[in-house]
Design a protein around this motif. Structure first.
Motif, short mmCIF file in Angstrom:
data_model
loop_
_atom_site.label_atom_id
_atom_site.label_comp_id
_atom_site.label_asym_id
_atom_site.label_seq_id
_atom_site.Cartn_x
_atom_site.Cartn_y
_atom_site.Cartn_z
N VAL A 85 0.83 -1.19 0.00
CA VAL A 85 0.00 0.00 0.00
C VAL A 85 0.87 1.25 0.00
CG1 VAL A 85 -1.69 1.29 1.33
CG2 VAL A 85 -2.00 -1.14 0.98
N VAL A 86 2.01 1.21 0.72
CA VAL A 86 2.94 2.34 0.67
C VAL A 86 3.41 2.55 -0.76
CG1 VAL A 86 5.23 3.13 1.36
CG2 VAL A 86 3.68 2.17 3.06
N ALA A 87 3.74 1.46 -1.44
CA ALA A 87 4.22 1.58 -2.82
C ALA A 87 3.12 2.13 -3.73
CB ALA A 87 4.70 0.22 -3.33
N LEU A 88 1.87 1.69 -3.52
CA LEU A 88 0.77 2.14 -4.38
C LEU A 88 0.38 3.59 -4.09
CD1 LEU A 88 -1.60 -0.97 -4.37
CD2 LEU A 88 0.15 -0.35 -6.02
N LEU A 89 0.74 4.04 -2.88
CA LEU A 89 0.38 5.39 -2.46
C LEU A 89 1.25 6.44 -3.15
CD1 LEU A 89 0.07 6.01 1.35
CD2 LEU A 89 1.61 7.43 0.07
N VAL A 90 2.50 6.06 -3.44
CA VAL A 90 3.46 7.04 -3.92
C VAL A 90 3.11 7.65 -5.28
CG1 VAL A 90 5.84 7.26 -4.71
CG2 VAL A 90 5.37 6.30 -2.47
N PRO A 91 2.76 6.83 -6.29
CA PRO A 91 2.48 7.46 -7.58
C PRO A 91 1.32 8.45 -7.50
CG PRO A 91 2.72 5.10 -7.84
CD PRO A 91 2.67 5.36 -6.37
N SER A 92 0.31 8.14 -6.67
CA SER A 92 -0.80 9.08 -6.53
C SER A 92 -0.33 10.35 -5.82
CB SER A 92 -1.93 8.44 -5.72
OG SER A 92 -2.11 7.11 -6.09
N ALA A 93 0.56 10.18 -4.83
CA ALA A 93 1.02 11.34 -4.07
C ALA A 93 1.83 12.30 -4.93
CB ALA A 93 1.85 10.89 -2.86
N ILE A 94 2.64 11.75 -5.84
CA ILE A 94 3.46 12.66 -6.64
C ILE A 94 2.76 13.13 -7.90
CG2 ILE A 94 5.61 11.60 -5.84
CD1 ILE A 94 5.81 10.70 -8.92
N ALA A 95 1.57 12.57 -8.20
CA ALA A 95 0.89 12.95 -9.44
C ALA A 95 0.67 14.45 -9.52
CB ALA A 95 -0.44 12.20 -9.57
N ASP A 96 0.42 15.09 -8.35
CA ASP A 96 0.18 16.53 -8.33
C ASP A 96 1.41 17.33 -8.78
OD1 ASP A 96 -2.22 15.93 -7.28
OD2 ASP A 96 -1.62 16.27 -5.21
N VAL A 97 2.58 16.89 -8.31
CA VAL A 97 3.77 17.69 -8.54
C VAL A 97 4.47 17.31 -9.84
CG1 VAL A 97 4.22 18.13 -6.13
CG2 VAL A 97 5.13 16.08 -7.17
#
Lengths: 364, 364, 364
Positions: free
Chosen positions: A145-157
């Motif tokens: 879940v940590v790994a899946l969280l990252v691409p969504s988190a950086i999508a904004d920047v």
């Protein structure tokens, strides 16, 4: 050679639903625009096929010895989900693919685990199970879940939309598969005895002979693939006619359909006070989808899909996966359970289901 | 008087890197624009200096009795990180300061702890350690991360940009130092016996005499400060030439360089099945940076920096600190470890490192 | 009939504050615009009334047998908070209602629990308590916070502002009350023995006779309602004159005032080394507010309020509730406590209080 298969069909009422397999193909030819009907028929046809697939996998696993068998169970255990997702992938319906991945994780950790605790707890006052297995699976899930969280988190920047996210998704997919492989090495080989009581294959039903099992495995996979095509084509329009959002359908309906066979095993294990089995199926299946099915789909999207698929989920899906995993981790930490623990997990599931049901359709 | 120092240098291959200390100063004079070279040389020079500093601190601590020694270890244990950060602070490079704080927390809780578990676990089947110490340190860390999370969370709603965040950062810095002080009172004084087996100083190497230790402490600190200046000046341009983002350099490279000496101790402890030592160094160092180094830097920025520094981090850094702390908390909760636990922690670290490496440079 | 009441008043210095009840009514008539004075007087009047209410509830509960008594305690235990919130609800001050709900959860889990651990720990070296009760309450709280988090999370994506959030809030309110009811069934009926030592009623003071208790319950509830009206009317302007933000007042001041009586019981339990009692009051009260008071207020807003109230909180409040619950869950997981555990909880509380104090007023 197929007599054990026929015998099983006679004794297992769930398999009587197999009659819907020919029906769905006939209906598709006769009424290709009756989306709601085709959707319902394909759901009814997938459920028994998933059951056969699951039993065939376990039979092959039982015959090939512990290590290879464990490996087979670990890779083919969610074959139904994988085939459905592959069909959606080839059709370019990436939103449905992702919703079904996230939904399978949430459904397994909350609904399957919660209903097992509730059903087991209603019959047995307090149930105990092997914490080591639950901890191992929830740690794997947490990593995923940590790994899946990252691409969504950086999508904004991410200024150059897509390229960084895609490169990252590819790297994460490889990382997850490596972690999954090492996890199998750990649980099946180097530290097997820690997971002693969570035997998967021996759940009452006798394994089939190798030939039957292999033929069933191949044949039923083809059937699931064919029915999935009807399912994927009809699901969106059926959802509209039921007043459901696509997010709800992908998250809740697909996950429940794909996991029906496993749920039957998990629930029956809980009733028999074999909670190790239920917890193992629920969390094992969730971590398998997160660490094996999801990254494999990303890799296959380069070959099969119209375009590469990323691991970027919509923020709500990420939150739900995170909360589900955290809830399952906290709840299984004690290795004991009573009916109310099941109620709590089911309540969290209902909070999510209600939210997805009410969300305006633009979101998905 | 310096003979024990020379003897140690002869027996410890890591210290042979000390030859790069004069080399870096010579290179800076001869080729002040060779940023990549200067960066590499300063990294190679800092690693052995950090090792000497660490041994000198422990020697002074060993001679001054438990309470004062514990206090010394707790304040000077991350002297290298503090000196590097102070150099960056004076140069006004607040982004680098913050990235190195966040990076040190993440690197200690994930990489140092994970590699210790992995290295120990490859040699010893299952390792046990004192949970009380791990729980205490991760509770402190959790408090610190909550405190560091708040200024970033309110930055959006803060209409008068900076003033509220700055006032809050000052208050939080004081609060964290008070919590750190009370934590030392608890672990070194009132409830010492709970942390019994996590002795820091006695890790095989004999302590130096007081004189040697004090002279080394002062002299090496000055050298670290001088080399840090070369490091801080060259790091940005070197990063560009290596194709790294500044976020990656601050987070990963600075943290690995600054913590190299501690890592050597933690890893050797794990191989010797003294996991108490490894867990104590990894989590203790992380909580020291969060509760002591970071707030001290905020306070010193009023005196030394061109402008006051806040505790506002970029959201990604906050998430990574939060996930690292949560992961370490969940993982150390059982007091037992096997090699796969280390793999999981390292995998989470690799997820973060990969993300930072791929992130477009504008983000940092 | 009222002699036990008078006797109690004579022996309990806190109840001498009852003199402020008539004073506040007189002051309101004489100086209706002296908001700061009225605010202070109403605070001083509510504290002893809350104490009486609490004792009356427990007396009725003690006389009516375990199951009904537990039910009474569970529904009327936070009667003061409910009455204050109802007054604010009728006045349409939904922001104050929500701030007081969130504040009560945060204050109970961090301040009441933390101060109990600290006060108990200063007298007793290490204290132990029943983990089962703490786990049950924090699991309930966790569910509630997940439910409260959802309406805020979807508020961004909700195109038709309010309608979906409102429908969802209504559904969640029903779900929470059902979960609370099932939780009572579990803890008071089917699995009572798990929670054995956390007896609520027997805390030293003798219960009153039924008649006295019932009359007090009704009479004091009316008085609290009347004083609350003065409180709610004066709180906003008093806050301005004290230089406090409305968020700070709702979150911190209202929660401390409403919970004063329970805090007295929790702290005295901790000093007597009966930490089961303290943990039970603190977490029980928090989960009661989250799973009973908050949803009841949503339902009543359809009848009493100027408009339906949703469960959408501002993001900061959601984060604070989530962190508080997570902190309490992690901290109570071990079933043991020492003074520093209390310090940590209080520090997290101070981080939040400081943030709310400094936040610009527009935010609330």
């Amino acid at each position: 050679m197929l007599s054990p298969l026929l015998k099983e069909i006679r004794h297992n009422p769930l398999l009587w639903l197999l009659v819907f397999v020919p029906v769905v193909f006939a209906a598709e030819r006769l009424a290709p625009d009756a989306h709601t009907l085709l959707f319902l028929l394909s759901v009814l046809a997938i459920v028994p096929l998933a059951g056969l697939l699951s039993h065939a996998t376990e039979s092959v696993a039982a015959k090939t010895g512990d290590a290879v068998g464990g490996l087979l169970n670990a890779t083919l255990g969610n074959l139904t989900e994988l085939v459905i997702a592959l069909t959606a992938l080839r059709a370019g319906q990436y939103m449905l693919v992702k919703a079904s991945i996230a939904g399978a994780i949430v459904t397994n950790t909350l609904f399957m685990l919660g209903a097992s605790f509730l059903l087991g707890g209603l019959k047995h006052r307090v149930q105990e199970y092997n914490r080591a297995g639950a901890r191992f699976q929830s740690a794997l899930l947490f990593l995923a879940v940590v790994a899946l969280l990252v691409p969504s988190a950086i999508a904004d920047v991410d200024r150059a939309p897509g390229t960084v996210t895609q490169a990252l998704s590819l790297g994460l997919a490889v990382l997850l598969i490596v972690a999954y492989g090492l996890g199998m090495l750990f649980s099946l080989k180097t530290h097997r005895e820690l997971f002693a009581s969570a035997e998967h294959a021996e759940e009452g039903e006798a394994p089939w002979p190798m030939g039957t099992a292999l033929v069933t495995l191949v044949g039923v996979t083809v059937l699931v693939a064919l029915v999935s095509e009807v399912f994927v084509e009809s699901v969106q329009e059926a959802a509209v006619s039921f007043g459901m959002t696509p997010a709800f359908v992908g998250f809740i309906v697909v996950a429940l359909v794909g996991g029906a066979a496993e749920m039957a095993s998990a629930f029956s294990g809980a009733r028999k006070n074999r909670l190790d089995l239920s917890v193992g199926i629920a969390l094992g299946s969730a971590s398998q989808i997160a660490l094996f099915v999801a990254p494999v789909l990303v890799l296959l999207s380069y070959v099969l899909g119209p375009a590469p698929m990323s691991l970027e989920f919509w923020p709500g899906a990420v939150s739900m996966m995170l909360i589900s995993t955290l809830t399952a981790t906290l709840v299984t930490n004690s290795g004991r359970s009573a009916w109310f623990v099941g109620v709590l997990l089911l309540m969290v599931y209902m909070v999510f289901a209600m939210t997805l049901y009410l969300l305006p359709p633009q979101v998905s």
